[in-house]
Design a protein around this motif. Structure first.
Motif, PDB file in Angstrom:
ATOM      1  N   MET A   1       0.839  -1.176   0.000  1.00 18.98           N
ATOM      2  CA  MET A   1       0.000   0.000   0.000  1.00 18.98           C
ATOM      3  C   MET A   1       0.886   1.241   0.000  1.00 18.98           C
ATOM      4  O   MET A   1       1.907   1.279   0.658  1.00 18.98           O
ATOM      5  CB  MET A   1      -0.906   0.030   1.221  1.00 18.98           C
ATOM      6  CG  MET A   1      -1.836   1.205   1.164  1.00 18.98           C
ATOM      7  SD  MET A   1      -2.506   1.810   2.732  1.00 18.98           S
ATOM      8  CE  MET A   1      -1.098   2.071   3.710  1.00 18.98           C
ATOM      9  N   ARG A   2       0.444   2.237  -0.752  1.00 16.41           N
ATOM     10  CA  ARG A   2       1.155   3.511  -0.840  1.00 16.41           C
ATOM     11  C   ARG A   2       0.144   4.636  -0.628  1.00 16.41           C
ATOM     12  O   ARG A   2      -0.967   4.586  -1.169  1.00 16.41           O
ATOM     13  CB  ARG A   2       1.797   3.618  -2.227  1.00 16.41           C
ATOM     14  CG  ARG A   2       2.467   4.931  -2.519  1.00 16.41           C
ATOM     15  CD  ARG A   2       3.141   4.870  -3.892  1.00 16.41           C
ATOM     16  NE  ARG A   2       2.253   5.325  -4.935  1.00 16.41           N
ATOM     17  CZ  ARG A   2       2.419   6.463  -5.618  1.00 16.41           C
ATOM     18  NH1 ARG A   2       3.446   7.236  -5.378  1.00 16.41           N
ATOM     19  NH2 ARG A   2       1.566   6.810  -6.546  1.00 16.41           N
ATOM     20  N   VAL A   3       0.523   5.643   0.151  1.00 15.73           N
ATOM     21  CA  VAL A   3      -0.320   6.819   0.369  1.00 15.73           C
ATOM     22  C   VAL A   3       0.352   8.001  -0.319  1.00 15.73           C
ATOM     23  O   VAL A   3       1.557   8.194  -0.187  1.00 15.73           O
ATOM     24  CB  VAL A   3      -0.522   7.108   1.873  1.00 15.73           C
ATOM     25  CG1 VAL A   3      -1.334   8.375   2.081  1.00 15.73           C
ATOM     26  CG2 VAL A   3      -1.194   5.927   2.559  1.00 15.73           C
ATOM     27  N   ARG A   4      -0.441   8.766  -1.063  1.00 18.67           N
ATOM     28  CA  ARG A   4       0.085   9.922  -1.794  1.00 18.67           C
ATOM     29  C   ARG A   4      -0.961  11.022  -1.823  1.00 18.67           C
ATOM     30  O   ARG A   4      -2.135  10.800  -1.514  1.00 18.67           O
ATOM     31  CB  ARG A   4       0.474   9.529  -3.216  1.00 18.67           C
ATOM     32  CG  ARG A   4      -0.713   9.031  -4.049  1.00 18.67           C
ATOM     33  CD  ARG A   4      -0.364   8.888  -5.516  1.00 18.67           C
ATOM     34  NE  ARG A   4      -1.420   8.263  -6.282  1.00 18.67           N
ATOM     35  CZ  ARG A   4      -2.523   8.873  -6.716  1.00 18.67           C
ATOM     36  NH1 ARG A   4      -2.723  10.156  -6.464  1.00 18.67           N
ATOM     37  NH2 ARG A   4      -3.432   8.208  -7.411  1.00 18.67           N
ATOM     38  N   GLN A   5      -0.525  12.222  -2.243  1.00 19.49           N
ATOM     39  CA  GLN A   5      -1.457  13.321  -2.429  1.00 19.49           C
ATOM     40  C   GLN A   5      -2.376  12.986  -3.605  1.00 19.49           C
ATOM     41  O   GLN A   5      -1.922  12.446  -4.611  1.00 19.49           O
ATOM     42  CB  GLN A   5      -0.709  14.610  -2.749  1.00 19.49           C
ATOM     43  CG  GLN A   5       0.044  15.198  -1.597  1.00 19.49           C
ATOM     44  CD  GLN A   5       0.725  16.494  -2.002  1.00 19.49           C
ATOM     45  OE1 GLN A   5       0.085  17.391  -2.536  1.00 19.49           O
ATOM     46  NE2 GLN A   5       2.010  16.581  -1.736  1.00 19.49           N
ATOM     47  N   ARG A  49     -13.123  19.897  -6.798  1.00 22.40           N
ATOM     48  CA  ARG A  49     -12.861  21.209  -6.203  1.00 22.40           C
ATOM     49  C   ARG A  49     -11.936  21.095  -4.999  1.00 22.40           C
ATOM     50  O   ARG A  49     -10.959  21.835  -4.881  1.00 22.40           O
ATOM     51  CB  ARG A  49     -14.196  21.859  -5.803  1.00 22.40           C
ATOM     52  CG  ARG A  49     -14.047  23.253  -5.227  1.00 22.40           C
ATOM     53  CD  ARG A  49     -15.399  23.891  -4.890  1.00 22.40           C
ATOM     54  NE  ARG A  49     -16.412  23.016  -4.318  1.00 22.40           N
ATOM     55  CZ  ARG A  49     -16.435  22.593  -3.054  1.00 22.40           C
ATOM     56  NH1 ARG A  49     -15.483  22.950  -2.227  1.00 22.40           N
ATOM     57  NH2 ARG A  49     -17.406  21.811  -2.630  1.00 22.40           N
ATOM     58  N   LEU A  50     -12.220  20.159  -4.101  1.00 24.84           N
ATOM     59  CA  LEU A  50     -11.389  20.009  -2.909  1.00 24.84           C
ATOM     60  C   LEU A  50      -9.950  19.631  -3.269  1.00 24.84           C
ATOM     61  O   LEU A  50      -8.999  20.157  -2.674  1.00 24.84           O
ATOM     62  CB  LEU A  50     -11.997  18.962  -1.965  1.00 24.84           C
ATOM     63  CG  LEU A  50     -13.258  19.408  -1.242  1.00 24.84           C
ATOM     64  CD1 LEU A  50     -13.902  18.230  -0.528  1.00 24.84           C
ATOM     65  CD2 LEU A  50     -12.940  20.529  -0.259  1.00 24.84           C
ATOM     66  N   ILE A  51      -9.781  18.744  -4.211  1.00 25.05           N
ATOM     67  CA  ILE A  51      -8.432  18.334  -4.619  1.00 25.05           C
ATOM     68  C   ILE A  51      -7.699  19.505  -5.268  1.00 25.05           C
ATOM     69  O   ILE A  51      -6.515  19.740  -4.996  1.00 25.05           O
ATOM     70  CB  ILE A  51      -8.504  17.096  -5.535  1.00 25.05           C
ATOM     71  CG1 ILE A  51      -8.986  15.878  -4.721  1.00 25.05           C
ATOM     72  CG2 ILE A  51      -7.149  16.828  -6.195  1.00 25.05           C
ATOM     73  CD1 ILE A  51      -9.371  14.670  -5.568  1.00 25.05           C
ATOM     74  N   GLN A  52      -8.391  20.266  -6.092  1.00 24.05           N
ATOM     75  CA  GLN A  52      -7.768  21.414  -6.755  1.00 24.05           C
ATOM     76  C   GLN A  52      -7.410  22.517  -5.763  1.00 24.05           C
ATOM     77  O   GLN A  52      -6.460  23.264  -5.990  1.00 24.05           O
ATOM     78  CB  GLN A  52      -8.696  21.982  -7.839  1.00 24.05           C
ATOM     79  CG  GLN A  52      -8.829  21.077  -9.031  1.00 24.05           C
ATOM     80  CD  GLN A  52      -9.953  21.505  -9.976  1.00 24.05           C
ATOM     81  OE1 GLN A  52     -10.762  22.380  -9.671  1.00 24.05           O
ATOM     82  NE2 GLN A  52     -10.003  20.857 -11.135  1.00 24.05           N
ATOM     83  N   GLN A  53      -8.142  22.627  -4.675  1.00 23.22           N
ATOM     84  CA  GLN A  53      -7.905  23.687  -3.692  1.00 23.22           C
ATOM     85  C   GLN A  53      -6.898  23.290  -2.618  1.00 23.22           C
ATOM     86  O   GLN A  53      -6.760  23.985  -1.616  1.00 23.22           O
ATOM     87  CB  GLN A  53      -9.223  24.100  -3.033  1.00 23.22           C
ATOM     88  CG  GLN A  53     -10.181  24.783  -3.977  1.00 23.22           C
ATOM     89  CD  GLN A  53     -11.537  25.061  -3.337  1.00 23.22           C
ATOM     90  OE1 GLN A  53     -11.864  24.565  -2.272  1.00 23.22           O
ATOM     91  NE2 GLN A  53     -12.339  25.857  -4.026  1.00 23.22           N
ATOM     92  N   ALA A  54      -6.193  22.218  -2.829  1.00 20.05           N
ATOM     93  CA  ALA A  54      -5.212  21.767  -1.844  1.00 20.05           C
ATOM     94  C   ALA A  54      -4.195  22.873  -1.563  1.00 20.05           C
ATOM     95  O   ALA A  54      -3.825  23.643  -2.450  1.00 20.05           O
ATOM     96  CB  ALA A  54      -4.501  20.513  -2.341  1.00 20.05           C
ATOM     97  N   ASP A  55      -3.790  22.940  -0.306  1.00 19.63           N
ATOM     98  CA  ASP A  55      -2.755  23.866   0.139  1.00 19.63           C
ATOM     99  C   ASP A  55      -1.824  23.057   1.040  1.00 19.63           C
ATOM    100  O   ASP A  55      -1.906  23.133   2.257  1.00 19.63           O
ATOM    101  CB  ASP A  55      -3.398  25.038   0.887  1.00 19.63           C
ATOM    102  CG  ASP A  55      -2.386  26.060   1.369  1.00 19.63           C
ATOM    103  OD1 ASP A  55      -1.246  26.085   0.834  1.00 19.63           O
ATOM    104  OD2 ASP A  55      -2.732  26.827   2.285  1.00 19.63           O
ATOM    105  N   TRP A  56      -1.019  22.241   0.391  1.00 19.22           N
ATOM    106  CA  TRP A  56      -0.167  21.274   1.102  1.00 19.22           C
ATOM    107  C   TRP A  56       0.728  21.983   2.092  1.00 19.22           C
ATOM    108  O   TRP A  56       1.320  22.984   1.782  1.00 19.22           O
ATOM    109  CB  TRP A  56       0.676  20.491   0.084  1.00 19.22           C
ATOM    110  CG  TRP A  56       1.465  19.418   0.732  1.00 19.22           C
ATOM    111  CD1 TRP A  56       2.776  19.477   1.093  1.00 19.22           C
ATOM    112  CD2 TRP A  56       0.991  18.133   1.125  1.00 19.22           C
ATOM    113  NE1 TRP A  56       3.149  18.312   1.696  1.00 19.22           N
ATOM    114  CE2 TRP A  56       2.070  17.473   1.731  1.00 19.22           C
ATOM    115  CE3 TRP A  56      -0.237  17.497   1.050  1.00 19.22           C
ATOM    116  CZ2 TRP A  56       1.963  16.182   2.240  1.00 19.22           C
ATOM    117  CZ3 TRP A  56      -0.341  16.221   1.560  1.00 19.22           C
ATOM    118  CH2 TRP A  56       0.751  15.583   2.135  1.00 19.22           C
ATOM    119  N   PRO A  57       0.856  21.442   3.308  1.00 17.43           N
ATOM    120  CA  PRO A  57       0.195  20.261   3.884  1.00 17.43           C
ATOM    121  C   PRO A  57      -1.015  20.600   4.750  1.00 17.43           C
ATOM    122  O   PRO A  57      -1.588  19.722   5.368  1.00 17.43           O
ATOM    123  CB  PRO A  57       1.305  19.644   4.744  1.00 17.43           C
ATOM    124  CG  PRO A  57       2.055  20.847   5.253  1.00 17.43           C
ATOM    125  CD  PRO A  57       1.997  21.869   4.126  1.00 17.43           C
TER     126      PRO A  57
END
Length: 172
Positions: A1-5, A49-57
């Motif tokens: 398993m891998r977790v990514r943005q 929308r939520l994915i596009q509005q990401a402000d990592w982290p």
């Protein structure tokens, strides 16, 4: 398993996981007509929308891949609770996995990476809300080190009055 943005192309799969996990996890807790009427396509725009509005982290959607297939996700943000400081307290706004992979460590991996990401963002603690009576989720959160902090909120979902309990994790 891998977790990514998450990336925008993940939105359809995230919406599918969101709906399928709601239909299974909330069976008996929310009105069945509501659960039966959920459609992934209805949630795709929200997730795009939520994915596009990401402000990592500080604000992000993470996805878990198992053998190249996205099977779970989590949504992270500064707290939305009025009694907490959004500069200090993060929130796990959503964490879901396909029912077919429950019990395989996907949720644990997602939660561990979510907690690491929230710490990296500079939050000193985080909160999350869980539907009262969702015993499986409550056991999971408590195993991951979260503790109920006494806060509750009432909501109406599908015409049914429900209560949510807040859990908190303090980062050390």
């Amino acid at each position: 398993m891998r977790v990514r943005q998450a990336v925008t192309e993940d939105a359809e799969r995230v919406a599918e996981i969101h709906v399928r996990s709601w239909q299974r996890a909330y069976h008996g807790l929310l009105p069945q007509p509501l659960l039966d009427g959920l459609r992934p396509a209805q949630r795709v725009p929200q997730w795009q929308r939520l994915i596009q509005q990401a402000d990592w982290p500080r604000r992000a959607t993470l996805v878990a891949e198992d053998e190249g297939d996205v099977v779970g996700f989590t949504g992270l943000c500064p707290t939305r609770d009025d009694d907490d400081d959004p500069e200090q307290v993060g929130e796990v706004a959503a964490i879901y996995a396909l029912p077919a992979v429950w019990g395989r460590g996907i949720g644990r991996g997602l939660m561990a990476e979510s907690m690491r990401t929230l710490r990296e963002a500079g939050f000193s603690s985080a909160g999350l809300w869980v539907l009262e009576g969702n015993a499986r989720a409550i056991r999971f959160y408590e195993r991951m080190g979260w503790q109920q902090d006494g806060a509750v909120k009432d909501a109406v979902i599908g015409g049914l009055e429900v209560r949510e309990l807040r859990y908190r994790c303090v980062f050390r």
